[in-house]
Motif scaffolding. Structure first.
Motif, PDB file in Angstrom:
ATOM      1  N   ALA A  50       0.823  -1.205   0.000  1.00 42.56           N
ATOM      2  CA  ALA A  50       0.000   0.000   0.000  1.00 42.56           C
ATOM      3  C   ALA A  50       0.859   1.257   0.000  1.00 42.56           C
ATOM      4  CB  ALA A  50      -0.929   0.002   1.217  1.00 42.56           C
ATOM      5  N   LEU A  51       0.441   2.232  -0.794  1.00 37.72           N
ATOM      6  CA  LEU A  51       1.088   3.546  -0.826  1.00 37.72           C
ATOM      7  C   LEU A  51       0.086   4.575  -0.327  1.00 37.72           C
ATOM      8  CD1 LEU A  51       2.932   3.514  -4.286  1.00 37.72           C
ATOM      9  CD2 LEU A  51       3.761   2.707  -2.071  1.00 37.72           C
ATOM     10  N   GLN A  52       0.458   5.304   0.715  1.00 38.98           N
ATOM     11  CA  GLN A  52      -0.400   6.328   1.306  1.00 38.98           C
ATOM     12  C   GLN A  52       0.168   7.706   0.976  1.00 38.98           C
ATOM     13  OE1 GLN A  52      -0.579   6.054   5.570  1.00 38.98           O
ATOM     14  NE2 GLN A  52      -2.224   7.562   5.780  1.00 38.98           N
ATOM     15  N   THR A  53      -0.612   8.501   0.253  1.00 41.87           N
ATOM     16  CA  THR A  53      -0.149   9.817  -0.192  1.00 41.87           C
ATOM     17  C   THR A  53      -0.878  10.931   0.570  1.00 41.87           C
ATOM     18  OG1 THR A  53       0.306   8.967  -2.407  1.00 41.87           O
ATOM     19  CG2 THR A  53       0.151  11.352  -2.161  1.00 41.87           C
ATOM     20  N   TYR A  54      -0.092  11.910   1.053  1.00 38.76           N
ATOM     21  CA  TYR A  54      -0.651  13.060   1.756  1.00 38.76           C
ATOM     22  C   TYR A  54      -0.734  14.265   0.819  1.00 38.76           C
ATOM     23  CZ  TYR A  54      -0.036  10.525   6.166  1.00 38.76           C
ATOM     24  OH  TYR A  54      -0.120   9.601   7.173  1.00 38.76           O
ATOM     25  N   ASP A  55      -1.509  15.269   1.237  1.00 33.17           N
ATOM     26  CA  ASP A  55      -1.689  16.440   0.371  1.00 33.17           C
ATOM     27  C   ASP A  55      -0.450  17.331   0.311  1.00 33.17           C
ATOM     28  OD1 ASP A  55      -1.806  17.615   2.879  1.00 33.17           O
ATOM     29  OD2 ASP A  55      -3.914  18.231   2.723  1.00 33.17           O
ATOM     30  N   ASN A  56       0.561  17.039   1.134  1.00 29.03           N
ATOM     31  CA  ASN A  56       1.830  17.759   1.028  1.00 29.03           C
ATOM     32  C   ASN A  56       2.825  17.011   0.146  1.00 29.03           C
ATOM     33  OD1 ASN A  56       2.542  15.599   2.607  1.00 29.03           O
ATOM     34  ND2 ASN A  56       3.245  16.794   4.372  1.00 29.03           N
ATOM     35  N   LYS A  57       2.317  16.023  -0.609  1.00 27.69           N
ATOM     36  CA  LYS A  57       3.086  15.216  -1.575  1.00 27.69           C
ATOM     37  C   LYS A  57       3.917  14.112  -0.927  1.00 27.69           C
ATOM     38  CE  LYS A  57       1.409  17.945  -4.643  1.00 27.69           C
ATOM     39  NZ  LYS A  57       0.212  17.496  -5.423  1.00 27.69           N
TER      40      LYS A  57
END
Length: 244
Positions: free
Chosen positions: A143-150
């Protein structure tokens, strides 16, 4: 001075409780609703907590194991999220319900259309999957979890036997044995679809239970801090009366 030291020690102990309890729910994980029996279908939830105080999770990519391909993967709609199911050709076709399948799901991607998973919250992403393999006891996803700060957190490290849990463990789905009556959970993809329809209510109930559990932990820690502070105050007050 001793009372002050006691109070400080109490606060430090309470902080330690918080630190020790955090890892239990800090990483992306996968759990079935009920059980995931070999050879059958199951509804599973990928649980994604937000680990950041200043960013929201806006994307989740889950890659499926290539060594145990799944022909049927159906996502449940989630408010505030779009979902994309990616399929790939199989080197060796599968036989499902008497039909040959030459492709299987390789990845599912959820993308936030709103605020995503904000700090202090978690989100469950439900899938109906099958038919589950019969020649393994678990399925390991990446799984790859991406945040809104990249920032991207890669939950892809396998758990090695006899070793401590890795820093970014991959989600693992444990498979149970097929039932003794010869059934393997839901017998068709249509049955799995019916199970998926009820996932929204189950997810809501599970979220409430998780929230209650977390709240209880926090209240417990607060109680410890208040209790220690009270003891410290009593000791200090006693010493003052003695001095007077």
């Amino acid at each position: 001075m001793k009372a002050t030291r006691i109070a400080a020690a109490g606060v430090a102990a309470a902080s330690a409780v918080l630190v020790l309890s955090a890892p239990a729910f800090a990483h992306v994980s996968v759990q079935p609703e009920g059980e995931a029996a070999k050879g059958g279908y199951a509804t599973v939830n990928f649980k994604v907590p937000n680990e950041r105080d200043d960013a929201s999770t806006t994307k989740l990519e889950v890659s499926f194991p290539a060594d145990h391909p799944l022909a049927s993967v159906m996502p449940q709609p989630i408010d505030g999220w779009s979902v994309k199911v990616t399929k790939s050709k199989l080197a060796k076709p599968l036989t499902l319900h008497g039909e040959k399948i030459d492709e299987a799901v390789s990845k599912v991607t959820w993308t936030a259309t709103g605020k995503g998973v904000e700090p202090g919250f978690f989100q469950k992403f439900p899938l109906s999957i099958g038919a589950l393999p019969e020649d393994t006891d678990e399925l390991v996803f990446k799984a790859l979890q991406t945040y809104d700060n990249k920032e991207v957190v890669r939950w892809i490290e396998p758990q090695k036997e006899g070793q401590e849990e890795p820093e970014n463990p991959a989600p693992v789905l444990a498979l149970s044995a097929a039932s003794t009556d010869g059934h393997h959970g839901s017998s068709t993809a249509e049955d799995a679809s019916d199970t998926s329809k009820s996932a929204a209510d189950s997810s809501t109930e599970a979220s409430s239970a998780d929230s209650s559990d977390t709240t209880a932990r926090v209240l417990g820690v607060v109680g410890i801090v208040v209790g220690v502070a009270g003891v410290a105050y009593g000791v200090l007050a006693g010493r003052r009366r003695t001095s007077a």
